[in-house]
Design a protein around this motif. Sequence first.
Motif, PDB file in Angstrom:
ATOM      1  N   GLU A  28       0.820  -1.204   0.000  1.00  0.00           N
ATOM      2  CA  GLU A  28       0.000   0.000   0.000  1.00  0.00           C
ATOM      3  C   GLU A  28       0.862   1.266   0.000  1.00  0.00           C
ATOM      4  N   THR A  29       1.997   1.211   0.662  1.00  0.00           N
ATOM      5  CA  THR A  29       2.908   2.355   0.671  1.00  0.00           C
ATOM      6  C   THR A  29       3.430   2.632  -0.730  1.00  0.00           C
ATOM      7  N   TYR A  30       3.808   1.580  -1.449  1.00  0.00           N
ATOM      8  CA  TYR A  30       4.234   1.759  -2.845  1.00  0.00           C
ATOM      9  C   TYR A  30       3.108   2.398  -3.660  1.00  0.00           C
ATOM     10  N   MET A  31       1.882   1.936  -3.432  1.00  0.00           N
ATOM     11  CA  MET A  31       0.737   2.494  -4.162  1.00  0.00           C
ATOM     12  C   MET A  31       0.591   3.986  -3.886  1.00  0.00           C
ATOM     13  N   LEU A  32       0.616   4.344  -2.616  1.00  0.00           N
ATOM     14  CA  LEU A  32       0.427   5.738  -2.229  1.00  0.00           C
ATOM     15  C   LEU A  32       1.556   6.629  -2.740  1.00  0.00           C
ATOM     16  N   ALA A  33       2.738   6.028  -2.918  1.00  0.00           N
ATOM     17  CA  ALA A  33       3.879   6.781  -3.437  1.00  0.00           C
ATOM     18  C   ALA A  33       3.855   6.868  -4.962  1.00  0.00           C
ATOM     19  N   GLY A  34       2.845   6.259  -5.572  1.00  0.00           N
ATOM     20  CA  GLY A  34       2.738   6.301  -7.029  1.00  0.00           C
ATOM     21  C   GLY A  34       3.632   5.303  -7.735  1.00  0.00           C
ATOM     22  N   LYS A  35       4.200   4.368  -7.001  1.00  0.00           N
ATOM     23  CA  LYS A  35       5.080   3.347  -7.577  1.00  0.00           C
ATOM     24  C   LYS A  35       4.270   2.078  -7.823  1.00  0.00           C
ATOM     25  N   HIS A  36       3.375   2.171  -8.803  1.00  0.00           N
ATOM     26  CA  HIS A  36       2.413   1.094  -9.044  1.00  0.00           C
ATOM     27  C   HIS A  36       3.072  -0.181  -9.561  1.00  0.00           C
ATOM     28  N   GLY A  37       4.114  -0.059 -10.349  1.00  0.00           N
ATOM     29  CA  GLY A  37       4.822  -1.245 -10.839  1.00  0.00           C
ATOM     30  C   GLY A  37       5.436  -2.031  -9.694  1.00  0.00           C
ATOM     31  N   ALA A  39       4.521  -1.835  -6.567  1.00  0.00           N
ATOM     32  CA  ALA A  39       3.423  -2.319  -5.729  1.00  0.00           C
ATOM     33  C   ALA A  39       2.851  -3.615  -6.291  1.00  0.00           C
ATOM     34  N   GLU A  40       2.633  -3.653  -7.596  1.00  0.00           N
ATOM     35  CA  GLU A  40       2.070  -4.862  -8.205  1.00  0.00           C
ATOM     36  C   GLU A  40       3.035  -6.035  -8.092  1.00  0.00           C
ATOM     37  N   THR A  41       4.306  -5.794  -8.368  1.00  0.00           N
ATOM     38  CA  THR A  41       5.309  -6.863  -8.268  1.00  0.00           C
ATOM     39  C   THR A  41       5.363  -7.418  -6.852  1.00  0.00           C
ATOM     40  N   ARG A  42       5.420  -6.524  -5.881  1.00  0.00           N
ATOM     41  CA  ARG A  42       5.514  -6.961  -4.475  1.00  0.00           C
ATOM     42  C   ARG A  42       4.244  -7.673  -4.045  1.00  0.00           C
ATOM     43  N   ALA A  43       3.092  -7.183  -4.468  1.00  0.00           N
ATOM     44  CA  ALA A  43       1.826  -7.832  -4.108  1.00  0.00           C
ATOM     45  C   ALA A  43       1.794  -9.267  -4.637  1.00  0.00           C
ATOM     46  N   ARG A  44       2.215  -9.445  -5.875  1.00  0.00           N
ATOM     47  CA  ARG A  44       2.213 -10.790  -6.464  1.00  0.00           C
ATOM     48  C   ARG A  44       3.199 -11.716  -5.745  1.00  0.00           C
ATOM     49  N   GLN A  45       4.365 -11.184  -5.372  1.00  0.00           N
ATOM     50  CA  GLN A  45       5.340 -11.980  -4.630  1.00  0.00           C
ATOM     51  C   GLN A  45       4.770 -12.406  -3.275  1.00  0.00           C
ATOM     52  N   LEU A  46       4.177 -11.454  -2.578  1.00  0.00           N
ATOM     53  CA  LEU A  46       3.653 -11.737  -1.248  1.00  0.00           C
ATOM     54  C   LEU A  46       2.430 -12.651  -1.298  1.00  0.00           C
ATOM     55  N   LEU A  47       1.656 -12.561  -2.370  1.00  0.00           N
ATOM     56  CA  LEU A  47       0.524 -13.475  -2.538  1.00  0.00           C
ATOM     57  C   LEU A  47       0.993 -14.915  -2.563  1.00  0.00           C
ATOM     58  N   GLU A  48       2.089 -15.159  -3.270  1.00  0.00           N
ATOM     59  CA  GLU A  48       2.644 -16.511  -3.325  1.00  0.00           C
ATOM     60  C   GLU A  48       3.012 -17.005  -1.934  1.00  0.00           C
ATOM     61  N   VAL A  49       3.638 -16.129  -1.155  1.00  0.00           N
ATOM     62  CA  VAL A  49       4.036 -16.482   0.206  1.00  0.00           C
ATOM     63  C   VAL A  49       2.811 -16.814   1.048  1.00  0.00           C
ATOM     64  N   CYS A  50       1.799 -15.958   0.971  1.00  0.00           N
ATOM     65  CA  CYS A  50       0.581 -16.165   1.764  1.00  0.00           C
ATOM     66  C   CYS A  50      -0.124 -17.460   1.373  1.00  0.00           C
ATOM     67  N   GLN A  51      -0.164 -17.754   0.088  1.00  0.00           N
ATOM     68  CA  GLN A  51      -0.809 -18.988  -0.361  1.00  0.00           C
ATOM     69  C   GLN A  51      -0.043 -20.205   0.123  1.00  0.00           C
ATOM     70  N   GLU A  52       1.282 -20.155   0.041  1.00  0.00           N
ATOM     71  CA  GLU A  52       2.098 -21.274   0.525  1.00  0.00           C
ATOM     72  C   GLU A  52       1.880 -21.509   2.011  1.00  0.00           C
ATOM     73  N   ARG A  53       1.749 -20.433   2.777  1.00  0.00           N
ATOM     74  CA  ARG A  53       1.616 -20.526   4.235  1.00  0.00           C
ATOM     75  C   ARG A  53       0.163 -20.609   4.688  1.00  0.00           C
ATOM     76  N   LYS A  54      -0.757 -20.584   3.706  1.00  0.00           N
ATOM     77  CA  LYS A  54      -2.187 -20.651   4.006  1.00  0.00           C
ATOM     78  C   LYS A  54      -2.624 -19.528   4.951  1.00  0.00           C
ATOM     79  N   ASP A  55      -2.049 -18.357   4.738  1.00  0.00           N
ATOM     80  CA  ASP A  55      -2.405 -17.153   5.490  1.00  0.00           C
ATOM     81  C   ASP A  55      -3.503 -16.443   4.705  1.00  0.00           C
ATOM     82  N   GLN A  56      -4.725 -16.930   4.873  1.00  0.00           N
ATOM     83  CA  GLN A  56      -5.837 -16.456   4.057  1.00  0.00           C
ATOM     84  C   GLN A  56      -6.221 -15.010   4.342  1.00  0.00           C
ATOM     85  N   GLY A  57      -6.067 -14.558   5.567  1.00  0.00           N
ATOM     86  CA  GLY A  57      -6.399 -13.174   5.892  1.00  0.00           C
ATOM     87  C   GLY A  57      -5.508 -12.196   5.142  1.00  0.00           C
TER      88      GLY A  57
END
Length: 152
Positions: A28-37, A39-57
Motif C-alpha cells: 500500500e505504501t508503494y501504491m500511495l507513493a505512485g510506484k504502481h509497478g 506495488a504490483e510486483t511486491r503484491a504478487r510476490q507476497l501473494l505466493e508467500v501467503c498462499q504457501e503458508r495458508k495465510d488467508q487473511g
Amino acid sequence: PALSVWTPGADNRRVPLGRAMGMAWEVETYMLAGKHGEAETRARQLLEVCQERKDQGSEAWLRCLLADILAGSASPNLMQVEASYREAVALAHELQMRPLQARCHLGLGQTYARCGNNSVAQSELHSARELYDTMSMPFWIMKADSVTATVS
C-alpha cells in the motif's frame, strides 16, 4: 524459533509470519507513493508467500490491494480487476472480514462506474454502503455515498 516465511527478494530472507500485514502495508505504501509497478510486483510476490503458508487473511488483503493497483492503471483490464476483487471478497466473507468485504465492493463499484457499467456499479456500491452502515463506519458511508452520487 519464531514461525517465519520466505519472502522473495534480493536478500532471500525469512520474515516472521506475524509481519504478513506489515508486508501488505508495504504494498500500500508503494501504491500511495505512485510506484504502481513496484506495488504490483511486491503484491504478487507476497501473494505466493501467503498462499504457501495458508495465510488467508493476508491473502485476502493482498488480493484487494492488487485489484486496487490494477483498477488504478490508465486502462484497467476489467476481467483481472474483477477477478482479484471477487477472490478477495470471497476470502473476506469466509473469514468474516466485513470491512474488507465492503472495501472490495466499493472498489468494484468504482471500477464499474469508471467503465460505464452503472447498473452493476450501483449494486456493488449499495453492498458496500450496507456493510459500512451495519458496522457504523461513517467516514466510509460518506465515501460510498459520494461515489454513488457520481453514478447516473
